[in-house]
Design an enzyme around this catalytic site. Structure first.
Site, mmCIF file in Angstrom:
data_model
loop_
_atom_site.group_PDB
_atom_site.id
_atom_site.type_symbol
_atom_site.label_atom_id
_atom_site.label_comp_id
_atom_site.label_asym_id
_atom_site.label_seq_id
_atom_site.Cartn_x
_atom_site.Cartn_y
_atom_site.Cartn_z
ATOM 1 N N HIS A 1 0.861 -1.248 0.214
ATOM 2 C CA HIS A 1 -0.003 -0.193 0.030
ATOM 3 C C HIS A 1 0.914 1.070 -0.124
ATOM 4 O O HIS A 1 2.183 1.040 -0.128
ATOM 5 C CB HIS A 1 -0.945 0.133 1.086
ATOM 6 C CG HIS A 1 -0.331 0.067 2.569
ATOM 7 N ND1 HIS A 1 0.556 -0.821 3.113
ATOM 8 C CD2 HIS A 1 -0.440 1.237 3.673
ATOM 9 C CE1 HIS A 1 0.857 -0.402 4.020
ATOM 10 N NE2 HIS A 1 0.460 0.804 4.602
ATOM 11 N N HIS B 1 1.195 4.025 2.117
ATOM 12 C CA HIS B 1 1.769 4.628 3.316
ATOM 13 C C HIS B 1 3.399 5.061 3.190
ATOM 14 O O HIS B 1 4.072 3.948 2.926
ATOM 15 C CB HIS B 1 1.358 4.088 4.665
ATOM 16 C CG HIS B 1 -0.328 4.211 4.941
ATOM 17 N ND1 HIS B 1 -1.058 3.714 5.966
ATOM 18 C CD2 HIS B 1 -0.989 5.366 4.413
ATOM 19 C CE1 HIS B 1 -2.000 4.049 5.971
ATOM 20 N NE2 HIS B 1 -2.106 5.251 5.153
ATOM 21 N N ASP C 1 5.641 5.013 5.204
ATOM 22 C CA ASP C 1 6.531 4.011 5.620
ATOM 23 C C ASP C 1 6.908 2.818 5.033
ATOM 24 O O ASP C 1 7.879 2.161 5.424
ATOM 25 C CB ASP C 1 6.368 3.754 7.450
ATOM 26 C CG ASP C 1 4.903 3.263 7.347
ATOM 27 O OD1 ASP C 1 3.926 3.851 6.785
ATOM 28 O OD2 ASP C 1 4.765 2.366 7.914
ATOM 29 N N HIS C 2 6.030 2.283 4.090
ATOM 30 C CA HIS C 2 6.404 1.322 3.175
ATOM 31 C C HIS C 2 6.612 1.719 1.782
ATOM 32 O O HIS C 2 7.405 0.942 1.233
ATOM 33 C CB HIS C 2 5.003 0.619 3.044
ATOM 34 C CG HIS C 2 4.295 -0.130 4.394
ATOM 35 N ND1 HIS C 2 4.564 -1.245 4.678
ATOM 36 C CD2 HIS C 2 3.858 0.409 5.440
ATOM 37 C CE1 HIS C 2 3.972 -1.763 5.745
ATOM 38 N NE2 HIS C 2 3.788 -0.205 6.425
#
Length: 276
Positions: free
Chosen positions: A87, A89, A91-92
């Protein structure tokens, strides 16, 4: 000290960089926080005898981490040939563009805005690379674009933020929707019952060795919280922040802003179903 085997999902003792299954290696990003737990788990996945590897969720825009991911693959005799996102976000996914530059790979994601290259991802897609097989599982709810990746050969599923190695997941209202999330958890439960999945390789936190137990815990937790929110609203609490203060009184206050997103999603769900 609590026995990890007694906790939901049977988490392993620690979050470590290194092999987690025969085909999956974790590289832990240095972005630990209340929301990211120990940091983002960046997964390198490949067949043991293949020179090609897939990286799932390069993580934050941290050049040191991104280079460590590449170095880890190269030290194992692998070349990263594809990057996937669970996904969008940050932090990913924030480091995905830079990682694509470093690795020379395409980036495939459900959200077209996150893709680098011509191909995206969709439910039911099968990714084959160097003998490796990953099956794309649609799991919206945490976000609208959330996906999981089923790794049949290891009887594992890479869950991003849909199931965490510790704690529970925020339904990130308004993009995330509780009804979608509950459907996604049921979809994952079917993988554990019908397809023999027993290992969760999460986006944060330790590996879970009881996938079915983890998913059942998540479903029970959501039902419990939903009932609490319904009761709070029926008792006159209307503002989401009031509901959070009542229902999440036992939760660290630093997590209340995230809890408010889930409460807003739960209130929407209750209204949509005529329960409040």
């Amino acid at each position: 000290m609590t026995d990890a085997a007694a906790l939901p999902g049977q988490p392993r003792d620690a979050v470590l960089s290194g092999p987690a299954t025969a085909r999956a290696v974790n590289v832990l990003a240095p972005n630990a926080s209340a929301m990211t737990l120990d940091g983002t788990n960046t997964w390198i996945v490949s067949e043991p005898d293949s020179e090609l590897a897939v990286v799932i969720d390069p993580g934050p825009l941290d050049d040191g981490h991104l280079r460590t991911v590449l170095d880890t693959a190269e030290e194992a005799g692998k070349r990263v040939a594809l990057t996937l996102l669970t996904h969008g976000h940050p932090d990913h996914a924030e480091g995905a563009s830079r990682f694509a530059e470093l690795s020379g790979t395409a980036v495939r994601a459900l959200d077209p805005a996150l893709r680098l290259g011509d191909e995206g991802l969709a439910a039911g897609d099968v990714i084959s690379l160097g003998g490796l097989e990953l099956r794309v599982v649609s799991t919206p709810g945490h976000t609208a674009d959330s996906l999981c990746f089923h790794l049949p050969a290891d009887r594992a599923v890479l869950t991003g933020d849909t199931v965490l190695g510790r704690g529970t997941t925020v339904v990130a209202h308004p993009d995330g929707r509780l009804g979608d999330y509950l459907d996604s958890l049921r979809r994952l439960r079917s993988l554990t019952v019908d397809d023999g999945v027993h290992t969760v390789l999460p986006g944060h936190g330790p590996v879970l060795d009881d996938a079915q137990g983890a998913v059942e815990f998540y479903l029970a937790h959501r039902a419990h919280r939903l009932a609490q929110v319904e009761t709070a609203v029926e008792n006159g609490l209307r503002a989401p922040e009031e509901v959070v203060a009542h229902v999440y009184a036992d939760v660290d206050r630093s997590l209340w802003p995230a809890a408010e997103l889930s409460v807003r999603a739960q209130i929407d769900y209750l209204r949509e179903h005529g329960l409040i």
